[in-house]
Write a protein that holds these residues in place. Structure first.
Motif, PDB file in Angstrom:
ATOM      1  N   GLY A  32       0.833  -1.205   0.000  1.00 15.30           N
ATOM      2  CA  GLY A  32       0.000   0.000   0.000  1.00 15.30           C
ATOM      3  C   GLY A  32       0.856   1.239   0.000  1.00 15.30           C
ATOM      4  O   GLY A  32       2.006   1.204   0.438  1.00 15.30           O
ATOM      5  N   PRO A  33       0.304   2.344  -0.493  1.00 13.41           N
ATOM      6  CA  PRO A  33       1.063   3.602  -0.540  1.00 13.41           C
ATOM      7  C   PRO A  33       1.483   4.077   0.844  1.00 13.41           C
ATOM      8  O   PRO A  33       0.933   3.613   1.859  1.00 13.41           O
ATOM      9  N   ASN A  34       2.443   4.986   0.888  1.00 18.33           N
ATOM     10  CA  ASN A  34       2.868   5.601   2.152  1.00 18.33           C
ATOM     11  C   ASN A  34       1.649   6.183   2.873  1.00 18.33           C
ATOM     12  O   ASN A  34       0.780   6.798   2.241  1.00 18.33           O
ATOM     13  N   GLY A  35       1.634   5.973   4.173  1.00 16.53           N
ATOM     14  CA  GLY A  35       0.574   6.570   4.989  1.00 16.53           C
ATOM     15  C   GLY A  35      -0.762   5.851   4.908  1.00 16.53           C
ATOM     16  O   GLY A  35      -1.767   6.332   5.438  1.00 16.53           O
ATOM     17  N   ALA A  36      -0.791   4.666   4.264  1.00 18.64           N
ATOM     18  CA  ALA A  36      -2.065   3.952   4.081  1.00 18.64           C
ATOM     19  C   ALA A  36      -2.584   3.350   5.391  1.00 18.64           C
ATOM     20  O   ALA A  36      -3.778   3.073   5.526  1.00 18.64           O
ATOM     21  N   GLY A  37      -1.679   3.107   6.343  1.00 16.88           N
ATOM     22  CA  GLY A  37      -2.112   2.511   7.615  1.00 16.88           C
ATOM     23  C   GLY A  37      -1.467   1.163   7.906  1.00 16.88           C
ATOM     24  O   GLY A  37      -1.859   0.475   8.855  1.00 16.88           O
ATOM     25  N   LYS A  38      -0.458   0.768   7.144  1.00 17.61           N
ATOM     26  CA  LYS A  38       0.136  -0.581   7.270  1.00 17.61           C
ATOM     27  C   LYS A  38       0.805  -0.794   8.637  1.00 17.61           C
ATOM     28  O   LYS A  38       0.545  -1.778   9.318  1.00 17.61           O
ATOM     29  N   THR A  39       1.687   0.154   9.005  1.00 17.51           N
ATOM     30  CA  THR A  39       2.359   0.020  10.306  1.00 17.51           C
ATOM     31  C   THR A  39       1.340   0.089  11.435  1.00 17.51           C
ATOM     32  O   THR A  39       1.414  -0.685  12.410  1.00 17.51           O
ATOM     33  N   SER A  40       0.371   0.982  11.291  1.00 16.62           N
ATOM     34  CA  SER A  40      -0.664   1.111  12.331  1.00 16.62           C
ATOM     35  C   SER A  40      -1.404  -0.215  12.505  1.00 16.62           C
ATOM     36  O   SER A  40      -1.720  -0.606  13.639  1.00 16.62           O
ATOM     37  N   LEU A  41      -1.639  -0.912  11.405  1.00 17.71           N
ATOM     38  CA  LEU A  41      -2.336  -2.200  11.497  1.00 17.71           C
ATOM     39  C   LEU A  41      -1.496  -3.215  12.277  1.00 17.71           C
ATOM     40  O   LEU A  41      -2.004  -3.909  13.165  1.00 17.71           O
ATOM     41  N   PRO A  65       9.811  -4.161  14.145  1.00 19.09           N
ATOM     42  CA  PRO A  65       9.331  -2.825  13.776  1.00 19.09           C
ATOM     43  C   PRO A  65      10.138  -2.204  12.644  1.00 19.09           C
ATOM     44  O   PRO A  65      11.265  -2.609  12.370  1.00 19.09           O
ATOM     45  N   GLN A  66       9.534  -1.195  12.023  1.00 19.81           N
ATOM     46  CA  GLN A  66      10.196  -0.453  10.943  1.00 19.81           C
ATOM     47  C   GLN A  66      11.292   0.427  11.546  1.00 19.81           C
ATOM     48  O   GLN A  66      12.366   0.563  10.982  1.00 19.81           O
ATOM     49  N   LYS A  67      10.977   1.024  12.701  1.00 21.90           N
ATOM     50  CA  LYS A  67      11.946   1.897  13.364  1.00 21.90           C
ATOM     51  C   LYS A  67      12.189   1.375  14.754  1.00 21.90           C
ATOM     52  O   LYS A  67      11.263   0.915  15.410  1.00 21.90           O
ATOM     53  N   ASP A 115       7.795  -5.443   9.623  1.00 18.19           N
ATOM     54  CA  ASP A 115       7.526  -4.138   9.017  1.00 18.19           C
ATOM     55  C   ASP A 115       8.742  -3.692   8.211  1.00 18.19           C
ATOM     56  O   ASP A 115       9.742  -3.243   8.776  1.00 18.19           O
ATOM     57  N   GLU A 116       8.644  -3.844   6.906  1.00 16.77           N
ATOM     58  CA  GLU A 116       9.706  -3.417   5.971  1.00 16.77           C
ATOM     59  C   GLU A 116      11.075  -3.941   6.392  1.00 16.77           C
ATOM     60  O   GLU A 116      12.063  -3.200   6.426  1.00 16.77           O
ATOM     61  N   VAL A 117      11.113  -5.246   6.670  1.00 21.77           N
ATOM     62  CA  VAL A 117      12.338  -5.852   7.208  1.00 21.77           C
ATOM     63  C   VAL A 117      13.483  -5.871   6.192  1.00 21.77           C
ATOM     64  O   VAL A 117      14.647  -5.930   6.577  1.00 21.77           O
ATOM     65  N   THR A 177       5.520  -4.607   3.252  1.00 26.77           N
ATOM     66  CA  THR A 177       6.665  -4.332   2.383  1.00 26.77           C
ATOM     67  C   THR A 177       6.270  -3.406   1.235  1.00 26.77           C
ATOM     68  O   THR A 177       5.104  -3.368   0.821  1.00 26.77           O
ATOM     69  N   HIS A 178       7.268  -2.654   0.754  1.00 24.65           N
ATOM     70  CA  HIS A 178       7.070  -1.897  -0.492  1.00 24.65           C
ATOM     71  C   HIS A 178       7.682  -2.653  -1.666  1.00 24.65           C
ATOM     72  O   HIS A 178       7.702  -2.137  -2.785  1.00 24.65           O
ATOM     73  N   ASP A 179       8.218  -3.837  -1.387  1.00 24.09           N
ATOM     74  CA  ASP A 179       8.865  -4.624  -2.437  1.00 24.09           C
ATOM     75  C   ASP A 179       7.806  -5.505  -3.118  1.00 24.09           C
ATOM     76  O   ASP A 179       7.555  -6.649  -2.715  1.00 24.09           O
TER      77      ASP A 179
HETATM   78  N1  LIG Z   1      -0.360   8.516  16.725  1.00 27.41           N
HETATM   79  C1  LIG Z   1      -0.662   9.116  15.576  1.00 27.41           C
HETATM   80  N2  LIG Z   1      -1.163  10.365  15.550  1.00 27.41           N
HETATM   81  C2  LIG Z   1      -1.516  10.969  14.394  1.00 27.41           C
HETATM   82  N3  LIG Z   1      -1.402  10.392  13.182  1.00 27.41           N
HETATM   83  C3  LIG Z   1      -0.894   9.141  13.158  1.00 27.41           C
HETATM   84  C4  LIG Z   1      -0.506   8.435  14.334  1.00 27.41           C
HETATM   85  N4  LIG Z   1      -0.054   7.214  13.974  1.00 27.41           N
HETATM   86  C5  LIG Z   1      -0.133   7.159  12.638  1.00 27.41           C
HETATM   87  N5  LIG Z   1      -0.630   8.314  12.137  1.00 27.41           N
HETATM   88  C6  LIG Z   1      -0.906   8.644  10.730  1.00 27.41           C
HETATM   89  O1  LIG Z   1      -1.618   7.541  10.198  1.00 27.41           O
HETATM   90  C7  LIG Z   1      -1.271   7.341   8.830  1.00 27.41           C
HETATM   91  C8  LIG Z   1      -0.831   5.898   8.640  1.00 27.41           C
HETATM   92  O2  LIG Z   1       0.460   5.718   9.235  1.00 27.41           O
HETATM   93  P1  LIG Z   1       1.246   4.362   9.063  1.00 27.41           P
HETATM   94  O3  LIG Z   1       2.568   4.544   9.712  1.00 27.41           O
HETATM   95  O4  LIG Z   1       0.393   3.258   9.553  1.00 27.41           O
HETATM   96  O5  LIG Z   1       1.389   4.292   7.474  1.00 27.41           O
HETATM   97  P2  LIG Z   1       2.114   3.225   6.565  1.00 27.41           P
HETATM   98  O6  LIG Z   1       1.107   2.673   5.611  1.00 27.41           O
HETATM   99  O7  LIG Z   1       2.850   2.244   7.387  1.00 27.41           O
HETATM  100  O8  LIG Z   1       3.117   4.183   5.769  1.00 27.41           O
HETATM  101  P3  LIG Z   1       4.618   3.991   5.185  1.00 27.41           P
HETATM  102  O9  LIG Z   1       4.499   3.133   3.958  1.00 27.41           O
HETATM  103  O10 LIG Z   1       5.005   5.394   4.845  1.00 27.41           O
HETATM  104  O11 LIG Z   1       5.481   3.397   6.263  1.00 27.41           O
HETATM  105  C9  LIG Z   1      -0.191   8.356   8.514  1.00 27.41           C
HETATM  106  O12 LIG Z   1      -0.802   9.462   7.852  1.00 27.41           O
HETATM  107  C10 LIG Z   1       0.346   8.790   9.872  1.00 27.41           C
HETATM  108  O13 LIG Z   1       0.806  10.111   9.862  1.00 27.41           O
END
Ligand SMILES: Nc1ncnc2c1ncn2[C@@H]1O[C@H](COP(=O)(O)OP(=O)(O)OP(=O)(O)O)[C@@H](O)[C@H]1O
Length: 246
Positions: free
Chosen positions: A34-43, A81-83, A156-158, A189-191
């Protein structure tokens, strides 16, 4: 094995995950694209309980993951984790050794030296974490997740930032350990090519929503991926007929 049911997550008035539903089969490799910021790490963070969510149901088998203690969850799920925030300055060996904290010594199923060898870390086992290169640290974190010996591993993006040889070796290790230790992987992954090659199944998140959940075959012509990533992909094949997108 893992069931995610009606998972939504917001911070303030920002929706980060919207009504996510999927399950993972035991001994499978699922990639999340998924694109940057899609929510992958949050999931991934939601699944391993790093950010709290009372509304979602996340089950491991019949058990409610979010109701478990951290120790109980760690015995079931390892997370790379990614970071990494600042880590105590252990040696590589000492750091990986600690990943087994959720198991009693008697039940430890994997040998530490075997993991150090497999992850090509034996020669730097005494080096301190603060002196490692980015790629070496990635391999240390992956080795820790194996030594944790939990049946489900979230990555996460290992492979980000690894040179081509180590990139391939981690991809192959993921594939090999999945078979050998009957592990289940959920790998952000972005790969795209690694996902098409190794995954049993691919999930795609875009704008907080799960918009694709199917086998890699459904993506190999590049059409859907071009739409999702808003970028044109070309399909190439190697001599073995393996397809690549560029
Ligand atoms: N605690 C938080 N407070 C505010 N916004 C947040 C928080 N955690 C995540 N976000 C936002 O939620 C969105 C999803 O973040 P996430 O890190 O899950 O994206 P991602 O798909 O893993 O992106 P990437 O490919 O760039 O790593 C982003 O816009 C991020 O800024």
């Amino acid at each position: 094995m893992l069931t995610v049911d009606k998972l939504s997550y917001s911070v303030g008035n920002k929706t980060i995950l919207a009504d996510i539903n999927f399950d993972l089969q035991h001994n499978s490799l699922t990639c999340i694209l998924g694109p940057n910021g899609a929510g992958k790490t949050s999931l991934l963070k939601q699944i391993c309980g790093l950010s709290k969510n009372k509304s979602a149901t996340i089950k491991f088998g019949d058990e409610d993951l979010l109701a478990m203690t951290e120790l109980q969850r760690a015995a079931l799920i390892a997370y790379v984790p990614q970071k990494t925030s600042s880590l105590p300055d252990f040696s590589v060996r000492e750091f990986i050794q600690q990943a087994s904290y959720c198991h009693s010594a008697k039940t430890l199923p994997i040998d530490l030296d075997a993991i150090l060898l497999t992850c090509e870390l034996k020669t730097i086992e005494k080096q301190s974490l603060s002196t490692l290169s980015g790629g070496e640290m990635q391999r240390v974190l992956f080795a820790s997740s194996l030594y944790q010996a939990s049946p489900l591993i979230l990555l996460d993006e290992v492979t980000a930032g690894l040179d081509p040889a180590h990139h391939d070796s981690i991809c192959q290790l993921i594939h090999k350990t999945k078979e050998l230790h009957k592990l289940t992987y959920l790998w952000v992954t972005h790969d795209i090519n690694a996902a098409l090659r190794y995954a049993d199944r691919i999930l795609i998140l875009k704008n907080s929503k799960l918009i694709f959940d199917d086998t890699p075959d459904a993506l190999k012509n590049g059409i859907l991926l071009s739409e999702i990533f808003e970028k044109e992909f070309k399909v190439l094949s190697d001599e073995q007929g393996q397809k690549y997108l560029i």
